[in-house]
Design a protein around this motif. Structure first.
Motif, mmCIF file in Angstrom:
data_model
loop_
_atom_site.group_PDB
_atom_site.id
_atom_site.type_symbol
_atom_site.label_atom_id
_atom_site.label_comp_id
_atom_site.label_asym_id
_atom_site.label_seq_id
_atom_site.Cartn_x
_atom_site.Cartn_y
_atom_site.Cartn_z
ATOM 1 N N GLY A 1 10.886 1.037 17.474
ATOM 2 C CA GLY A 1 12.069 1.339 17.498
ATOM 3 C C GLY A 1 12.251 2.831 18.145
ATOM 4 N N GLY A 2 11.218 3.411 18.619
ATOM 5 C CA GLY A 2 11.314 4.672 19.332
ATOM 6 C C GLY A 2 11.208 5.864 18.407
ATOM 7 N N GLY A 3 10.880 5.721 17.108
ATOM 8 C CA GLY A 3 11.147 6.714 16.041
ATOM 9 C C GLY A 3 10.157 7.774 16.044
ATOM 10 N N VAL A 4 10.074 8.692 15.091
ATOM 11 C CA VAL A 4 8.879 9.472 14.784
ATOM 12 C C VAL A 4 8.060 9.128 13.613
ATOM 13 C CG1 VAL A 4 8.611 12.101 13.889
ATOM 14 C CG2 VAL A 4 10.621 11.406 15.496
ATOM 15 N N SER B 1 9.244 1.537 -7.602
ATOM 16 C CA SER B 1 7.936 0.867 -7.984
ATOM 17 C C SER B 1 7.969 -0.212 -7.349
ATOM 18 C CB SER B 1 7.981 1.061 -9.586
ATOM 19 O OG SER B 1 7.978 2.331 -9.913
ATOM 20 N N LEU B 2 6.861 -0.525 -6.634
ATOM 21 C CA LEU B 2 6.944 -1.790 -5.762
ATOM 22 C C LEU B 2 5.541 -2.486 -5.725
ATOM 23 C CD1 LEU B 2 8.194 -0.076 -2.449
ATOM 24 C CD2 LEU B 2 9.718 -1.370 -3.916
ATOM 25 N N PHE B 3 5.423 -3.681 -5.543
ATOM 26 C CA PHE B 3 4.047 -4.480 -5.533
ATOM 27 C C PHE B 3 3.877 -5.033 -4.371
ATOM 28 C CE2 PHE B 3 1.863 -8.676 -6.374
ATOM 29 C CZ PHE B 3 0.693 -7.753 -6.269
ATOM 30 N N ALA B 4 2.729 -4.685 -3.576
ATOM 31 C CA ALA B 4 2.319 -5.018 -2.308
ATOM 32 C C ALA B 4 2.235 -6.642 -2.062
ATOM 33 C CB ALA B 4 0.940 -4.553 -1.841
ATOM 34 N N GLY B 5 2.273 -7.542 -3.118
ATOM 35 C CA GLY B 5 1.976 -8.700 -3.026
ATOM 36 C C GLY B 5 3.612 -9.514 -2.913
ATOM 37 N N ASP B 6 4.522 -8.483 -3.029
ATOM 38 C CA ASP B 6 5.973 -9.121 -3.385
ATOM 39 C C ASP B 6 6.618 -8.980 -1.846
ATOM 40 O OD1 ASP B 6 8.680 -9.682 -3.778
ATOM 41 O OD2 ASP B 6 8.935 -7.932 -4.972
ATOM 42 N N PRO B 7 7.067 -10.059 -1.157
ATOM 43 C CA PRO B 7 7.531 -10.094 0.117
ATOM 44 C C PRO B 7 8.900 -9.103 0.327
ATOM 45 C CG PRO B 7 6.874 -12.215 -0.545
ATOM 46 C CD PRO B 7 6.803 -11.324 -1.684
ATOM 47 N N GLU B 8 9.581 -9.102 -0.950
ATOM 48 C CA GLU B 8 10.706 -8.378 -1.010
ATOM 49 C C GLU B 8 10.534 -6.615 -0.761
ATOM 50 O OE1 GLU B 8 13.855 -9.944 -0.957
ATOM 51 O OE2 GLU B 8 12.628 -11.497 -0.512
ATOM 52 N N ALA B 9 9.292 -6.402 -1.127
ATOM 53 C CA ALA B 9 9.075 -5.091 -0.880
ATOM 54 C C ALA B 9 9.054 -4.419 0.327
ATOM 55 C CB ALA B 9 7.597 -4.735 -1.557
ATOM 56 N N ASN B 10 8.968 -5.353 1.220
ATOM 57 C CA ASN B 10 9.327 -4.705 2.770
ATOM 58 C C ASN B 10 8.615 -3.519 3.002
ATOM 59 O OD1 ASN B 10 10.042 -4.598 5.298
ATOM 60 N ND2 ASN B 10 12.199 -3.639 4.775
ATOM 61 N N LEU B 11 7.218 -3.300 2.462
ATOM 62 C CA LEU B 11 6.424 -2.160 2.904
ATOM 63 C C LEU B 11 6.274 -1.488 4.085
ATOM 64 C CD1 LEU B 11 3.792 -2.592 0.294
ATOM 65 C CD2 LEU B 11 5.717 -1.016 0.037
ATOM 66 N N ALA B 12 6.170 -2.481 5.111
ATOM 67 C CA ALA B 12 6.155 -2.066 6.466
ATOM 68 C C ALA B 12 7.576 -1.265 7.087
ATOM 69 C CB ALA B 12 5.944 -3.156 7.345
ATOM 70 N N GLY B 13 8.501 -2.050 6.662
ATOM 71 C CA GLY B 13 10.042 -1.458 6.814
ATOM 72 C C GLY B 13 10.086 -0.279 6.172
ATOM 73 N N ARG B 14 9.689 0.173 4.958
ATOM 74 C CA ARG B 14 9.904 1.202 4.486
ATOM 75 C C ARG B 14 8.927 2.357 5.012
ATOM 76 N NH1 ARG B 14 11.677 1.696 -1.089
ATOM 77 N NH2 ARG B 14 12.621 -0.105 -1.860
ATOM 78 N N ILE B 15 7.815 2.119 5.519
ATOM 79 C CA ILE B 15 7.095 3.045 6.180
ATOM 80 C C ILE B 15 7.728 3.517 7.586
ATOM 81 C CG2 ILE B 15 4.886 3.385 7.531
ATOM 82 C CD1 ILE B 15 3.528 1.441 5.356
ATOM 83 N N ALA B 16 8.477 2.346 7.897
ATOM 84 C CA ALA B 16 9.268 2.649 9.391
ATOM 85 C C ALA B 16 10.461 3.282 9.417
ATOM 86 C CB ALA B 16 9.285 1.341 10.252
ATOM 87 N N ASP B 17 11.128 3.373 7.750
ATOM 88 C CA ASP B 17 12.423 3.800 7.647
ATOM 89 C C ASP B 17 12.390 5.284 8.188
ATOM 90 O OD1 ASP B 17 14.411 5.281 6.165
ATOM 91 O OD2 ASP B 17 14.579 3.614 4.831
ATOM 92 N N PRO B 18 13.540 5.701 8.779
ATOM 93 C CA PRO B 18 13.395 6.964 9.315
ATOM 94 C C PRO B 18 13.516 8.246 8.211
ATOM 95 C CG PRO B 18 15.183 5.863 10.440
ATOM 96 C CD PRO B 18 14.616 5.060 9.241
ATOM 97 N N ARG B 19 13.932 7.758 6.804
ATOM 98 C CA ARG B 19 13.769 8.679 5.808
ATOM 99 C C ARG B 19 12.222 8.940 5.437
ATOM 100 N NH1 ARG B 19 17.556 6.087 1.298
ATOM 101 N NH2 ARG B 19 16.021 4.228 2.153
ATOM 102 N N THR B 20 11.344 8.179 5.631
ATOM 103 C CA THR B 20 10.148 8.294 5.345
ATOM 104 C C THR B 20 9.381 9.235 6.162
ATOM 105 O OG1 THR B 20 10.010 6.148 4.344
ATOM 106 C CG2 THR B 20 7.745 7.055 4.773
ATOM 107 N N ARG B 21 8.959 10.238 5.797
ATOM 108 C CA ARG B 21 8.328 11.325 6.731
ATOM 109 C C ARG B 21 6.903 11.458 6.177
ATOM 110 N NH1 ARG B 21 9.625 10.587 9.955
ATOM 111 N NH2 ARG B 21 8.893 12.726 10.912
ATOM 112 N N ILE B 22 6.576 10.908 5.120
ATOM 113 C CA ILE B 22 5.097 11.037 4.696
ATOM 114 C C ILE B 22 4.537 9.773 3.993
ATOM 115 C CG2 ILE B 22 3.415 12.362 3.103
ATOM 116 C CD1 ILE B 22 5.130 15.055 3.469
ATOM 117 N N VAL B 23 3.125 9.415 4.240
ATOM 118 C CA VAL B 23 2.990 8.121 3.577
ATOM 119 C C VAL B 23 1.786 8.672 2.958
ATOM 120 C CG1 VAL B 23 2.017 5.678 3.744
ATOM 121 C CG2 VAL B 23 3.946 6.309 5.316
#
Length: 498
Positions: free
Chosen positions: A180-183, A104-126
């Motif tokens: 990163g050349g990811g999917v 459970s994350l908050f977009a206003g928290d820099p530690e959430a790293n939402l862009a990094g989570r979207i780019a994480d190879p495990r993330t297949r759906i947003v």
């Protein structure tokens, strides 16, 4: 005891719960816009999918994000991301503990790293449920480049700071995927926006282009899947009674953030390529080649009728959608509006439209669903074009009556007129509230001027309507009647004419 993983073993036998070890879930979905609807809809369907998939389902946990207010996700985190779904029938309620959220994350928290989570190879759906206003769109469903939130996010990108809007976060995350050349993950908009997948794709590519990243915009356009979806489940705000009912049904275990919802559930998803949860395990979910007819029926007939019940009901002193739909005068007006005006362009057979109308009105009247008219009336300027003006325009071009649409628009204007005079107990939330109140202040005693000024806002209503002067006159006449007659008498006269 607070609801948490440890408490699962102490739940009464009648409470539904996850059929898997929630501690073993891994996030495969990132969600933007954590709220009641998201938890009653996508999170619940994902639990059904994980239950059905067994070991393979454990990759489909959800990292959910609050965009504006962090308290909900903080409360979820304190409960190991568990919460109770209260399914409210007219005379009964069942409890299900839902455990498909991993973070459970908050977009206003820099530690959430939402862009990094979207780019994480495990993330297949947003997935997204940020409401129609959260996309900052114009009436023609393009990104509004002058919206303050969009301008602020463009500055954040220039300064390499985390974005705060959904479109900005998607651009940041997808930029990392490309670099990163990811999917790229599949992006599923689950908000009530016309052609929501295609619309979100345009908004994201517009944002990328505005930020000076034309190559990224072209890559997103060519590479990223944005299927259309249609979502449907009436989910009211959580009140103290819901918390008390959750405690009772959970055998004394405390849940600070239960979510009530009606039994009805529908999720229509455009087909896409790539891995996904078996969402069809939840009754009401289906993948189809074309979502358009489902989307249009829901946007116009359900969401548009919600608006007339909210705005007219609020003027009549009714506080909930159930009260408004059950009202002996307003209820039939709303049903007539739904079937005879809001069905314009919905390409379904007449018997199916009749049945859909009856079912929707029955759902609206469910007394166990406390859906405040104040909440449904929020952000009308962001909803008006797709839900009301589109069918209204078609009806005008075809020479059909638009009595209900005129009543809806006049009632919406009346909310702002009364609010400006401090004579409305209902609070108003709208991205254009300041300018709309100013119109009413400047034309307080001139109803035609009010009607003209509102309809002239092409960012809300689009291009001028057919028979424009006639529609302005009809809205002005209703505004005058609202000023000089009891609302009940106005409604009775309108009902007699339909």
């Amino acid at each position: 005891m607070r609801l948490c993983r440890e408490a699962l073993a102490h739940l009464p036998s009648h409470v539904y719960r996850p059929d898997y070890d929630v501690s073993r879930l891994q996030p495969g979905i990132v969600h933007l816009g954590c709220g009641s609807f998201h938890r009653a809809h996508q999170v619940t369907a994902t639990q059904a999918a994980i239950n059905a998939m067994g070991e393979k389902g454990l990759r489909w946990g959800i990292a959910t994000t609050a965009m504006r207010r962090p308290e909900l996700v903080r409360q979820l985190a304190r409960q190991d991301n568990l919460f109770t779904l209260l399914t409210r029938e007219p005379h009964d309620t069942t409890a299900s503990v839902i455990g498909s959220i991993t973070d459970s994350l908050f977009a206003g928290d820099p530690e959430a790293n939402l862009a990094g989570r979207i780019a994480d190879p495990r993330t297949r759906i947003v997935t997204l449920t940020v409401t129609a206003s959260g996309y900052y769109l114009t009436a023609d469903n393009r990104l509004d480049p002058e919206a303050d939130a969009i301008l602020a996010d463009l500055r954040r990108l220039d300064e390499d700071q985390p974005a705060r809007t959904a479109t900005g976060l998607l651009v940041q995350g997808l930029a990392q995927v490309r670099a990163g050349g990811g999917v790229p993950p599949v992006i599923l908009c689950c908000d009530n926006v016309a052609h929501n997948g295609a619309t979100l794709r345009r908004a994201v590519t517009d944002f990328a282009a505005l930020s000076g990243r034309d190559a990224l915009a072209d890559w997103i356009e060519a590479t990223v899947q944005f299927p259309d979806t249609m979502v449907d489940r009436i989910t009211p705000t959580t009140f103290a009674d819901d918390i008390a009912d959750a405690r009772r049904l959970l055998g004394g275990i405390e849940d600070a953030v239960p979510v009530p919802a009606e039994p009805w559930f529908e999720w229509i998803i455009g087909e896409f390529e790539g891995p996904r949860p078996d969402w069809e395990a939840h009754e009401g979910t289906q993948f189809v080649p074309d979502v358009a007819v489902f989307e249009r029926a829901k946007l116009q007939m359900l969401n548009g009728t919600h608006m007339i019940l909210a705005y007219v009901g609020g003027l009549a002193g009714l506080t909930t959608i159930a009260e408004a739909a059950a009202d002996p005068v307003l209820g039939p007006i709303a049903a007539h509006f739904m079937r005879n005006e809001q069905s314009a362009g919905v390409e379904l057979p007449a018997p199916r439209l009749d049945r859909y109308t009856r079912n929707l009105m029955k759902r609206f009247r469910n007394p166990a669903i406390v859906h405040q008219v104040e909440r449904i009336g929020r952000n009308g300027s962001a909803k008006m074009a797709a839900r009301v003006i589109r069918p209204m325009r078609e009806n005008l071009l075809a020479g059909r009556p638009v009595t209900g649409a005129v009543l809806l628009i006049a009632s919406w204007i009346r909310w702002f007129a009364l609010h400006e005079q401090e004579a409305l107990e209902i609070s108003i939330t709208d991205p254009r509230a300041k300018s709309l109140r100013l119109i009413c202040a400047e034309a307080r005693d001139d109803h035609r001027a009010q009607a003209e000024a509102f309809l002239a806002m092409e960012e809300v209503f689009g291009p001028p309507l057919p028979r424009y002067d006639h529609i302005v006159s009809e809205i002005a006449a209703l505004l005058h009647r609202f000023d000089t007659q009891e609302i009940r008498q106005v409604l009775a006269d309108l009902a007699a004419d339909i």
